[in-house]
Scaffold this motif. Structure first.
Motif: not given
Length: 246
Positions: A142-165
């Motif tokens: 969708t256009e909304a998806f493209l717009e949000r991707m272009a502006k930047g997205v907060r991403i996270r990675k967690e393992e065993k309760g530890e935030v790696l990203l």
């Protein structure tokens, strides 16, 4: 005789990237004059430096830069314990290693070299080097998806309760190609970045292919093949890297 950091020595000798060298040092796989190496140590070219049982010297047969079409399932690592590591898969006679990574499930362009200085300039996120991808997802773009991707997205990675990203991605170029597909151009390379960006917005990636790194393109290549970068491409690449931190 001038001393240099061990990870830089291994990089310039064409063994692996500095990051990979630090990992091997931590694992105890590097020795200097018969003793286990330590992270951050400095060495001289006249010392005996080994990776496992193999003695490493600064001399090498040639400077190599390859464009490789990595198929899905091949892992971008120099660790020979991985059965489908890209070094063994390519099987080039001179020691070379990948510049950066392309995750196991993805396909497309990966550059491989033994030119340490080139790797360091291309790997630094601060240099904003472009990488282009073609992506297919599981539901309509969708256009909304493209717009949000272009502006930047907060991403996270967690393992065993530890935030790696936990990061906000940089603004990027995004273009819709079809009902379920889009093109994206990034200037950073966070771990599984595109997949995590899509997941954060409720999309699942079903196919991901990298088609360009800076001026080097995948065009005309087939999965599992490789070619030497042309003199013209290398000249253009060095011009693009001129002034980059390394």
């Amino acid at each position: 005789m001038e001393e240099i950091r061990l990870n830089k020595f291994l990089s310039e000798a064409g063994v692996c990237s500095r990051r990979e060298a630090d990992r091997m040092i931590e694992e105890g796989r590097i020795t200097v004059d018969g003793k286990k190496a330590e992270t951050g140590m400095r060495v001289r070219p006249d010392q005996e430096i080994k990776v496992g049982k193999k003695v490493i010297s600064m001399s090498r047969e040639e400077e190599v830069l390859l464009a490789v079409y990595k198929p899905p399932g091949v892992i971008c690592t120099t660790d020979r314990r991985e059965k489908r590591n890209i070094v063994d898969y390519v099987g080039y006679p001179t020691r070379i290693y990948p510049i950066g990574r392309l995750d196991k499930d993805s396909e497309g362009l990966i550059l491989m070299t033994n030119i340490g200085g080139l790797v360091n300039k291309m790997m630094r996120a601060a240099n904003y080097h472009e990488k282009e991808y073609l992506v297919t997802v599981h539901k309509p773009v969708t256009e909304a998806f493209l717009e949000r991707m272009a502006k930047g997205v907060r991403i996270r990675k967690e393992e065993k309760g530890e935030v790696l990203l936990d990061a906000m991605t940089r603004p990027c170029q995004v273009e819709k190609l079809g009902k379920y597909s889009f093109r994206i151009i990034l200037t950073q390379g966070l771990n599984r970045q595109i997949r995590r960006m899509c997941e954060a917005l409720g999309y699942q990636v079903t196919h991901l292919k990298r088609v360009r790194v800076l001026n080097i393109e995948l065009k005309g290549m087939h999965p599992g093949t490789w070619r030497k970068v042309t003199d013209k491409e290398l000249k253009e690449l060095l011009e693009l890297l001129r002034g980059s931190a390394g």
